[in-house]
Design an enzyme around this catalytic site. Structure first.
Site, PDB file in Angstrom:
ATOM      1  N   ARG A 247       2.866   8.203   3.979  1.00 16.61           N
ATOM      2  CA  ARG A 247       2.009   9.280   3.478  1.00 16.61           C
ATOM      3  C   ARG A 247       1.500  10.166   4.607  1.00 16.61           C
ATOM      4  O   ARG A 247       1.246  11.346   4.405  1.00 16.61           O
ATOM      5  CB  ARG A 247       0.822   8.686   2.710  1.00 16.61           C
ATOM      6  CG  ARG A 247       1.203   8.111   1.363  1.00 16.61           C
ATOM      7  CD  ARG A 247       0.004   7.560   0.624  1.00 16.61           C
ATOM      8  NE  ARG A 247      -0.487   6.324   1.239  1.00 16.61           N
ATOM      9  CZ  ARG A 247      -1.404   5.534   0.692  1.00 16.61           C
ATOM     10  NH1 ARG A 247      -1.947   5.857  -0.454  1.00 16.61           N
ATOM     11  NH2 ARG A 247      -1.784   4.431   1.296  1.00 16.61           N
ATOM     12  N   GLY A 248       1.337   9.594   5.790  1.00 24.42           N
ATOM     13  CA  GLY A 248       0.733  10.322   6.903  1.00 24.42           C
ATOM     14  C   GLY A 248       1.746  10.953   7.831  1.00 24.42           C
ATOM     15  O   GLY A 248       2.932  11.111   7.503  1.00 24.42           O
TER      16      GLY A 248
ATOM     17  N   LYS B  45       1.484  -9.899  -3.084  1.00 20.64           N
ATOM     18  CA  LYS B  45       2.456 -10.409  -2.120  1.00 20.64           C
ATOM     19  C   LYS B  45       3.246 -11.590  -2.678  1.00 20.64           C
ATOM     20  O   LYS B  45       4.437 -11.748  -2.358  1.00 20.64           O
ATOM     21  CB  LYS B  45       1.761 -10.791  -0.815  1.00 20.64           C
ATOM     22  CG  LYS B  45       1.171  -9.601  -0.064  1.00 20.64           C
ATOM     23  CD  LYS B  45       2.236  -8.574   0.340  1.00 20.64           C
ATOM     24  CE  LYS B  45       1.664  -7.479   1.221  1.00 20.64           C
ATOM     25  NZ  LYS B  45       2.690  -6.522   1.677  1.00 20.64           N
TER      26      LYS B  45
ATOM     27  N   TYR C  42      -4.565  -8.818  -3.327  1.00 20.30           N
ATOM     28  CA  TYR C  42      -3.558  -8.763  -2.256  1.00 20.30           C
ATOM     29  C   TYR C  42      -2.615  -9.960  -2.341  1.00 20.30           C
ATOM     30  O   TYR C  42      -1.389  -9.815  -2.271  1.00 20.30           O
ATOM     31  CB  TYR C  42      -4.271  -8.740  -0.907  1.00 20.30           C
ATOM     32  CG  TYR C  42      -3.350  -8.667   0.286  1.00 20.30           C
ATOM     33  CD1 TYR C  42      -2.702  -7.484   0.620  1.00 20.30           C
ATOM     34  CD2 TYR C  42      -3.134  -9.786   1.096  1.00 20.30           C
ATOM     35  CE1 TYR C  42      -1.873  -7.414   1.732  1.00 20.30           C
ATOM     36  CE2 TYR C  42      -2.307  -9.725   2.203  1.00 20.30           C
ATOM     37  CZ  TYR C  42      -1.681  -8.536   2.516  1.00 20.30           C
ATOM     38  OH  TYR C  42      -0.840  -8.467   3.602  1.00 20.30           O
TER      39      TYR C  42
END
Length: 249
Positions: free
Chosen positions: A35-36, A151, A147
């Site tokens: 995204r960055g 995972k 989380y």
């Protein structure tokens, strides 16, 4: 294994950037997505790169990103599904929004990536799928319900993919790091310090102490395991721990 077309998600920093560098050094063409800003990570690679920004939680992004790679170079032959996020909260304080956000990025987005690249891999008789999971995929971890669940699901996706594609030339594996010296761990350190009153150094020592080697794992140590999965056709359906001995299996 040289000369393949690789796509690394979450490649702007941390583990993803390290994996992109290593794949490039091994002679692969590497497409980076995140995204960055991808420019620093792409510049650190030594070979041909392609930077494609995108938010993998957008269902249309996977098609656009993979389509761009295919248009420029051809089918993706190596997929490293690294993009992910974490959050810490007691189970009773984990909201529906928290739950769905982590499932979307940590599980649904990798599923979409795998689903999109598999036909080209099977048609070419070669493919390497490596998901960056976590030791949280191997055991329960308190305050990490969303989380941990995401995972665990990612590891299940890898195992099912490996079983389904056995004999096609396509392998699927998961790399399961412990606490790694990355910006994501920096955020965890800041959260621990804010909630407990510890100093950042003390909070970092708590995370380092979760691994028997007594330190954080490095991004290059995780990349080593990813490159092992890429280079070895006989390893598939596996979860490779890179956690300093925290989970023995």
């Amino acid at each position: 294994m040289a000369g393949r077309i690789a796509l690394v998600t979450g490649a702007g920093r941390g583990i993803g950037a390290a994996v992109a560098r290593r794949l490039s050094a091994a002679g692969h063409r590497v497409a980076l997505t995140a995204r960055g800003d991808l420019a620093p990570a792409a510049a650190a690679c030594v070979g041909e790169t392609l930077a494609v920004q995108g938010d993998l939680t957008d269902p249309a992004a996977v098609e656009r990103i993979v389509g761009t790679v295919e248009e420029r170079w051809g089918p993706v032959e190596i997929l490293v599904a690294n993009a992910g996020a974490a959050m810490s909260a007691p189970l009773t304080r984990t909201t529906d929004e928290d739950w769905l956000r982590l499932l979307e990025l940590n599980l649904t987005a990798p599923f979409r990536c795998v689903r999109r690249v598999v036909p080209g891999m099977v048609a070419g008789g070669y493919g390497r799928i490596v998901a960056v999971a976590s030791v949280a995929a191997r055991h329960g971890e308190k305050y990490l319900a969303a989380y941990t669940a995401s995972k665990h699901g990612l590891l299940g996706l890898v195992r099912a993919t490996a079983a389904e594609l056995a004999g096609t030339g396509v392998t699927a594996n998961a790399v399961c790091p412990g606490y790694v010296d990355t910006p994501m761990t920096d955020a965890s350190v800041a959260t621990i310090a804010a909630r407990t009153g510890r100093t950042p150094a003390e909070a970092r020592a708590v995370l380092a102490g979760k691994q028997p080697i007594g330190r954080l794992v490095t991004v290059d140590e995780v990349a080593d395991a990813v490159l092992l999965c890429v280079g070895t056709a006989a390893v598939t359906g596996q979860a490779i721990n890179v956690d300093g001995g925290a989970v023995q299996s």
